[in-house]
Design a protein around this motif. Structure first.
Motif, PDB file in Angstrom:
ATOM      1  N   ASP A  46      29.433  23.855 -42.578  1.00 42.84           N
ATOM      2  CA  ASP A  46      30.673  23.082 -42.452  1.00 42.84           C
ATOM      3  C   ASP A  46      31.054  22.898 -40.984  1.00 42.84           C
ATOM      4  O   ASP A  46      31.474  21.811 -40.572  1.00 42.84           O
ATOM      5  N   LEU A  47      30.913  23.949 -40.190  1.00 37.94           N
ATOM      6  CA  LEU A  47      31.252  23.863 -38.772  1.00 37.94           C
ATOM      7  C   LEU A  47      30.279  22.961 -38.016  1.00 37.94           C
ATOM      8  O   LEU A  47      30.676  22.279 -37.059  1.00 37.94           O
ATOM      9  N   THR A  48      29.032  22.953 -38.428  1.00 36.73           N
ATOM     10  CA  THR A  48      28.049  22.052 -37.812  1.00 36.73           C
ATOM     11  C   THR A  48      28.473  20.602 -38.013  1.00 36.73           C
ATOM     12  O   THR A  48      28.496  19.795 -37.070  1.00 36.73           O
ATOM     13  N   ARG A  49      28.853  20.268 -39.239  1.00 35.91           N
ATOM     14  CA  ARG A  49      29.304  18.897 -39.518  1.00 35.91           C
ATOM     15  C   ARG A  49      30.603  18.590 -38.777  1.00 35.91           C
ATOM     16  O   ARG A  49      30.774  17.488 -38.235  1.00 35.91           O
ATOM     17  N   HIS A  50      31.505  19.529 -38.743  1.00 31.44           N
ATOM     18  CA  HIS A  50      32.820  19.289 -38.155  1.00 31.44           C
ATOM     19  C   HIS A  50      32.739  19.127 -36.644  1.00 31.44           C
ATOM     20  O   HIS A  50      33.423  18.271 -36.057  1.00 31.44           O
ATOM     21  N   SER A  51      31.934  19.950 -35.983  1.00 30.53           N
ATOM     22  CA  SER A  51      31.869  19.951 -34.518  1.00 30.53           C
ATOM     23  C   SER A  51      30.918  18.901 -33.954  1.00 30.53           C
ATOM     24  O   SER A  51      31.100  18.432 -32.833  1.00 30.53           O
ATOM     25  N   GLY A  52      29.889  18.571 -34.714  1.00 31.59           N
ATOM     26  CA  GLY A  52      28.849  17.687 -34.198  1.00 31.59           C
ATOM     27  C   GLY A  52      27.737  18.417 -33.486  1.00 31.59           C
ATOM     28  O   GLY A  52      26.767  17.788 -33.027  1.00 31.59           O
ATOM     29  N   LYS A 175      36.753  12.821 -24.577  1.00 30.70           N
ATOM     30  CA  LYS A 175      35.918  11.620 -24.478  1.00 30.70           C
ATOM     31  C   LYS A 175      35.134  11.372 -25.768  1.00 30.70           C
ATOM     32  O   LYS A 175      33.932  11.091 -25.752  1.00 30.70           O
ATOM     33  N   GLY A 176      35.824  11.499 -26.890  1.00 26.12           N
ATOM     34  CA  GLY A 176      35.245  11.150 -28.184  1.00 26.12           C
ATOM     35  C   GLY A 176      34.443  12.240 -28.859  1.00 26.12           C
ATOM     36  O   GLY A 176      33.971  12.053 -29.980  1.00 26.12           O
ATOM     37  N   LYS A 177      34.297  13.397 -28.205  1.00 29.75           N
ATOM     38  CA  LYS A 177      33.548  14.512 -28.794  1.00 29.75           C
ATOM     39  C   LYS A 177      34.469  15.706 -28.961  1.00 29.75           C
ATOM     40  O   LYS A 177      35.409  15.891 -28.200  1.00 29.75           O
ATOM     41  N   ARG A 178      34.145  16.533 -29.963  1.00 27.41           N
ATOM     42  CA  ARG A 178      34.954  17.716 -30.221  1.00 27.41           C
ATOM     43  C   ARG A 178      34.523  18.895 -29.355  1.00 27.41           C
ATOM     44  O   ARG A 178      33.331  19.052 -29.069  1.00 27.41           O
ATOM     45  N   ALA A 179      35.498  19.731 -28.994  1.00 29.56           N
ATOM     46  CA  ALA A 179      35.152  21.041 -28.446  1.00 29.56           C
ATOM     47  C   ALA A 179      34.331  21.770 -29.500  1.00 29.56           C
ATOM     48  O   ALA A 179      34.690  21.816 -30.667  1.00 29.56           O
ATOM     49  N   GLY A 180      33.225  22.308 -29.079  1.00 23.37           N
ATOM     50  CA  GLY A 180      32.186  22.802 -29.966  1.00 23.37           C
ATOM     51  C   GLY A 180      30.880  22.086 -29.675  1.00 23.37           C
ATOM     52  O   GLY A 180      29.797  22.577 -29.995  1.00 23.37           O
ATOM     53  N   ASN A 181      31.016  20.926 -28.996  1.00 19.46           N
ATOM     54  CA  ASN A 181      29.837  20.127 -28.676  1.00 19.46           C
ATOM     55  C   ASN A 181      29.994  19.434 -27.322  1.00 19.46           C
ATOM     56  O   ASN A 181      29.585  18.294 -27.147  1.00 19.46           O
ATOM     57  N   LEU A 182      30.592  20.147 -26.361  1.00 15.72           N
ATOM     58  CA  LEU A 182      30.870  19.547 -25.055  1.00 15.72           C
ATOM     59  C   LEU A 182      30.029  20.124 -23.921  1.00 15.72           C
ATOM     60  O   LEU A 182      30.051  19.597 -22.819  1.00 15.72           O
TER      61      LEU A 182
END
Length: 383
Positions: A46-52, A175-182
């Motif tokens: 779920d976190l993988t999908r949510h964060s990207g 910039k369009g991305k979630r924290a978790g994938n920055l």
């Protein structure tokens, strides 16, 4: 009668989802798989999908999440890791665990996050010392991500990896991305008071690097190889309890709605207070997750303001009144520059107000009215 206002009220959220939480915990109890049960795998998906992010590994807490990355990157004696001083101790504590040197960096006066110019100065300074620059821990303080594009560019120009300590900022946008994938690597905490919190301790690591992810999985369970009885490296005991994963699965379902609710609370504070106190600045193309709502006041009257608000039943917190580089455990570590002037200035001026997605308009109006009255009184005295 003075009202009782919690600084962070977790009870209203629990009331909303209590039947779902009870059922989720009951499923774990019925199944009996308390360590790394199927809910742990489900939460990570779920976190993988949510964060990207490509990979997510849950773990025991946010501090262990940081340590897992440092171990995976083989941080050790003689290495230098750059970290802000204006943060919670865990961000620097894990560096000391590895025997490495924390290099304390100043912060931006507007966002309170790592200042790129101070970082550059610190990197150049370390190159003149008997230390090897290894990595950067950028912190998304109070819910707003750091300027990750600028910091990542500095990192990669100097052959450094960069980690986003998103203990307070998970789920925020930059910039369009979630924290978790920055960043190269991201960590977060599921401490109960965080925007996404469990009912105990928990944390997670996010990355897009297949090789590092396999190392992290091994490190989480005592450095295991093909199974936990084969040990191929020195590891940790850093597993997330299945019951906490079950709680987080339910909380993640309402996270995005609560994210918007937090934004509305922050907007009401800003609209009601911006003419009497310095309110938070959020960068363009950025959305904070609003772990805290932090104002700045005159350092000379902060203690009186806090006392007056507390007398009216309004709790406050001073994050972080004692920067890490000034504390006994950390004061011997190097600074990026001769002084951390912005950090020390902020430490004397911050006041954080009650923040929750469920704070009522009536309660917030009471806080705003009394904060305004208090600020106006001290402003007039100063004049």
């Amino acid at each position: 009668m003075t009202p009782h206002i919690p600084f962070i009220d977790l009870s209203l959220q629990q009331t909303r989802i209590r039947p779902l939480i009870d059922a989720a915990i009951a499923r774990v109890l019925d199944n009996g798989s308390y360590i790394l049960g199927k809910e742990v795998t489900e939460l990570e998906s779920d976190l993988t999908r949510h964060s990207g992010a490509k990979h997510v590994l849950s773990c025991s807490n946010g501090t262990d999440a940081l340590a897992l990355i440092l171990r995976a990157k083989n941080v050790s004696t003689g290495d230098a890791i750059f970290v802000p001083s204006f943060t919670f101790a865990a961000s620097a504590e894990v560096i000391a665990w590895m025997g490495a040197e924390a290099i304390f960096v100043d912060v931006d006066p507007h966002t309170f996050n790592m200042d790129p110019e101070s970082l550059k100065a610190g990197i150049q300074k370390v190159k003149t010392m008997a230390l090897k620059p290894k990595g950067i821990i950028a912190v998304g303080i109070f819910g707003q991500p750091a300027d990750m594009d600028t910091l990542s560019s500095i990192a990669h120009e100097n052959n450094l990896w960069i980690m986003d300590d998103a203990a307070q900022s998970y789920g925020a946008f930059y910039k369009g991305k979630r924290a978790g994938n920055l960043a190269d690597y991201t960590t977060t905490s599921f401490y109960p008071a965080k925007p996404l919190g469990c009912y105990g301790d928990g944390g997670a690591v996010f990355c897009n690097d297949d090789e590092t992810f396999e190392i992290l999985k091994s490190l989480r369970v005592h450095g295991q190889g093909t199974d936990k009885y084969e040990n191929v490296r020195i590891g940790m005991n850093a597993r997330l309890d299945t019951i906490q994963a079950a709680v987080l699965i339910e909380k993640l379902k309402i996270f995005d709605e609560e994210f918007e609710m937090r934004q509305k609370v922050a907007d009401r504070y800003t609209q009601g207070l911006s003419d009497v106190v310095k309110t938070p600045f959020v960068m363009p193309e950025t959305q904070s997750s609003w772990a805290q709502y932090t104002t700045l006041v005159d350092a000379n009257v902060r203690s009186q303001i806090v006392s007056d608000l507390n007398a009216k039943g309004i709790p406050t917190c001073l994050f972080y009144a004692n920067p890490l580089h000034t504390q006994k455990a950390y004061c011997h570590y190097p600074l990026a520059t001769n002084q951390l002037k912005i950090t020390e200035d902020l430490a004397g001026r911050v006041i954080c107000l009650p923040m929750s997605p469920y704070i009522s308009k009536e309660t917030q109006d009471y806080i705003i009215e009394n904060f305004r009255e208090t600020m106006t009184r001290y402003t007039q005295r100063a004049a």
